[in-house]
Enzyme design. Structure first.
Site, PDB file in Angstrom:
ATOM      1  CD  GLN A 102      60.499 -42.667 -91.904  1.00 48.15           C
ATOM      2  OE1 GLN A 102      61.250 -43.616 -92.069  1.00 48.15           O
ATOM      3  NE2 GLN A 102      61.048 -42.008 -90.629  1.00 48.15           N
ATOM      4  CE1 TYR A 183      70.065 -43.397 -94.606  1.00 46.90           C
ATOM      5  CE2 TYR A 183      68.193 -43.252 -93.153  1.00 46.90           C
ATOM      6  CZ  TYR A 183      69.340 -43.808 -93.726  1.00 46.90           C
ATOM      7  OH  TYR A 183      69.803 -44.882 -93.151  1.00 46.90           O
ATOM      8  NE  ARG A 231      61.433 -41.128 -86.513  1.00 51.98           N
ATOM      9  CZ  ARG A 231      61.777 -42.282 -85.971  1.00 51.98           C
ATOM     10  NH1 ARG A 231      62.905 -43.053 -86.456  1.00 51.98           N
ATOM     11  NH2 ARG A 231      61.346 -42.691 -84.892  1.00 51.98           N
TER      12      ARG A 231
HETATM   13  C1  LIG Z   1      65.369 -52.685 -87.772  1.00 48.28           C
HETATM   14  C2  LIG Z   1      65.261 -51.376 -87.761  1.00 48.28           C
HETATM   15  C3  LIG Z   1      64.926 -50.446 -88.836  1.00 48.28           C
HETATM   16  C4  LIG Z   1      64.497 -48.976 -88.686  1.00 48.28           C
HETATM   17  N1  LIG Z   1      64.259 -48.435 -89.627  1.00 48.28           N
HETATM   18  C5  LIG Z   1      63.968 -47.121 -89.695  1.00 48.28           C
HETATM   19  C6  LIG Z   1      63.494 -46.455 -90.655  1.00 48.28           C
HETATM   20  O1  LIG Z   1      63.104 -46.977 -91.906  1.00 48.28           O
HETATM   21  N2  LIG Z   1      63.178 -45.222 -90.547  1.00 48.28           N
HETATM   22  C7  LIG Z   1      63.589 -44.460 -89.412  1.00 48.28           C
HETATM   23  O2  LIG Z   1      63.179 -43.141 -89.173  1.00 48.28           O
HETATM   24  N3  LIG Z   1      64.077 -45.065 -88.345  1.00 48.28           N
HETATM   25  C8  LIG Z   1      64.307 -46.387 -88.517  1.00 48.28           C
HETATM   26  N4  LIG Z   1      64.754 -46.957 -87.397  1.00 48.28           N
HETATM   27  C9  LIG Z   1      64.888 -46.257 -85.924  1.00 48.28           C
HETATM   28  C10 LIG Z   1      63.595 -46.662 -85.285  1.00 48.28           C
HETATM   29  O3  LIG Z   1      62.394 -45.943 -85.674  1.00 48.28           O
HETATM   30  C11 LIG Z   1      63.709 -46.004 -83.672  1.00 48.28           C
HETATM   31  O4  LIG Z   1      63.944 -44.830 -83.986  1.00 48.28           O
HETATM   32  C12 LIG Z   1      64.709 -46.526 -83.137  1.00 48.28           C
HETATM   33  O5  LIG Z   1      65.022 -47.923 -83.059  1.00 48.28           O
HETATM   34  C13 LIG Z   1      64.920 -45.958 -81.479  1.00 48.28           C
HETATM   35  O6  LIG Z   1      63.704 -46.681 -81.096  1.00 48.28           O
HETATM   36  P1  LIG Z   1      63.518 -47.930 -79.964  1.00 48.28           P
HETATM   37  O7  LIG Z   1      64.525 -47.850 -79.136  1.00 48.28           O
HETATM   38  O8  LIG Z   1      62.253 -47.915 -79.623  1.00 48.28           O
HETATM   39  O9  LIG Z   1      63.876 -49.208 -80.979  1.00 48.28           O
HETATM   40  C14 LIG Z   1      64.806 -48.477 -87.467  1.00 48.28           C
HETATM   41  C15 LIG Z   1      65.390 -49.079 -86.286  1.00 48.28           C
HETATM   42  C16 LIG Z   1      65.702 -50.527 -86.407  1.00 48.28           C
HETATM   43  C17 LIG Z   1      65.780 -51.247 -85.064  1.00 48.28           C
END
Ligand SMILES: Cc1cc2nc3c(=O)[nH]c(=O)nc-3n(C[C@H](O)[C@H](O)[C@H](O)COP(=O)(O)O)c2cc1C
Length: 363
Positions: A102, A183, A231
């Site tokens: 990404q 962002y 995204r």
């Molecule tokens: C530790 C952590 C770091 C994340 N970092 C990013 C990131 O770098 N880029 C992004 O688009 N989303 C990031 N997210 C969001 C996740 O990609 C995801 O969209 C979000 O956790 C919801 O999905 P889930 O319910 O399966 O966790 C992050 C989420 C977590 C928990």
């Protein structure tokens, strides 16, 4: 309808054996120089043998000032290629996942401490740096960002292109342009964060212009044999903010530029966002964009019940399912989902004998 989670799918130029994606998740584990560390090798190496068809690396900064925190991963310098390539090379083994990255710029939300150090804003001279947004409108409670002029916007566009070239040299199969979560590129889209009155702001067309320009240039430079997607935050969840209807307009324009998929997350532009969180809460965003813009989508957000993940696909609400926290909690999530849904999948040879159907085989 037959189950779909373990059915193959094509994403741009990539053939994927199933529909499971490891969602990008920032690790805040560089040492301050943006380079990948052993943590990243362990983390992504492990996920590459998780059974997910695709692993997308975390938000990786295209410029130092585009990092969320001082410990974010970076791709603004050629010296950062080697560490990334080492991981991608490791993943390139039989039945390993395809690897994506990404490309990110944190915009007006840059320069904060890692979450486990409190996540507070860091000011220049105190471990932080000057921040840049679409306009000089601050995220509430934060310092005002600097608004880039035309020359500076061109420099940032060049930084995206240089980062893309590095991603290609590192061997990534897929690039995802980070345009979500409040962002930098999201700052242009949302009327909450874009108060410019030149060609890069104003009405919806003006607010789409810079992110679309970046996408267009990346598409021209990225091989068709790999995949290039984006995204977005499908909604700001704020009255008067960015809406799912705006997302449909953006997705149609992206499709016309050759975008291979849109991943639908949400929020991040305002602390006033009102979100009712629950299993599959972002799926309606994916469903509407997929249906009305006729473009492949990735759904994400509390989809770690295998039946729910599969139902989203079967209903036609998404083409792939991204799992974030569920993968950290259980890196063998895909294996268990496969067992639950009675699907088939391939795993690393070294792990074959752990499968319940294989445990009683002779040594
Ligand atoms: C530790 C952590 C770091 C994340 N970092 C990013 C990131 O770098 N880029 C992004 O688009 N989303 C990031 N997210 C969001 C996740 O990609 C995801 O969209 C979000 O956790 C919801 O999905 P889930 O319910 O399966 O966790 C992050 C989420 C977590 C928990």
């Amino acid at each position: 309808m037959p189950d779909l989670l373990f059915e193959p799918v094509t994403l741009g130029g990539l053939e994927l054996p199933n529909r499971i994606v490891v969602s990008p998740m920032a690790q805040y584990s560089s040492e301050g120089d943006g380079k990948a560390t052993d943590w990243h090798l362990m983390h992504y190496g492990n996920l590459s043998v998780s059974g997910a068809a695709l692993v997308v690396f975390e938000a990786t900064a295209i410029l130092p000032e585009g990092r969320v925190s001082p410990r974010c991963l970076g791709i603004w310098d050629d010296a950062q290629i080697e560490g990334l390539k080492r991981i991608v090379d490791f993943a390139r083994r039989p039945n390993g996942a395809k690897m994506g990255i990404q490309l990110a710029h944190a915009g007006r939300k840059a320069s904060v401490a890692p979450p486990w150090q409190g996540g507070d804003a860091l000011l220049p001279g105190e471990g932080g740096w000057e921040i840049w947004g679409a306009s000089d409108c601050p995220y509430p409670g934060r310092v005002a960002p600097i608004m880039p002029d035309a020359d500076h916007l061109e420099n940032i566009a060049q930084a995206y292109l240089s980062a893309l070239r590095r991603a290609e040299l590192a061997g990534f199969d897929l690039v995802e342009l980070h345009c979500a979560h409040g962002y930098f590129l999201n700052n242009f889209l949302s009327p909450i964060s874009n108060t410019r009155n030149d060609e890069w702001g104003g009405d919806l067309e003006g607010r789409l212009r810079y992110p679309l320009e970046i996408f267009r240039r990346l598409r021209a430079a990225w091989p068709q044999t790999r995949a290039l997607g984006i995204r977005i935050s499908g909604t700001d969840w704020v009255e008067g903010g960015w809406t799912v209807e705006d997302s449909v307009v953006f997705a149609r324009a992206l499709k016309a530029e050759g975008c291979d998929y849109v991943a639908l997350s949400s929020g991040g532009s305002s602390p006033d966002q009102k979100i009712t969180v629950g299993p599959g809460y972002q799926v309606p965003l994916s469903a509407q964009v997929r249906r009305e813009a006729d473009i492949p989508t990735i759904a994400v957000g509390m989809l770690s019940e295998p039946e729910l993940a599969n139902d989203v696909l079967v209903r036609g609400d998404a083409d792939l399912i991204a799992i974030g926290r569920g993968m950290l909690f259980n890196p063998r999530w895909a294996w268990h989902a496969c067992q639950t849904l009675d699907g088939t999948m391939r795993v690393a040879d070294q792990y074959l004998r752990c499968h319940p159907s294989m445990r009683n085989l002779p040594r």
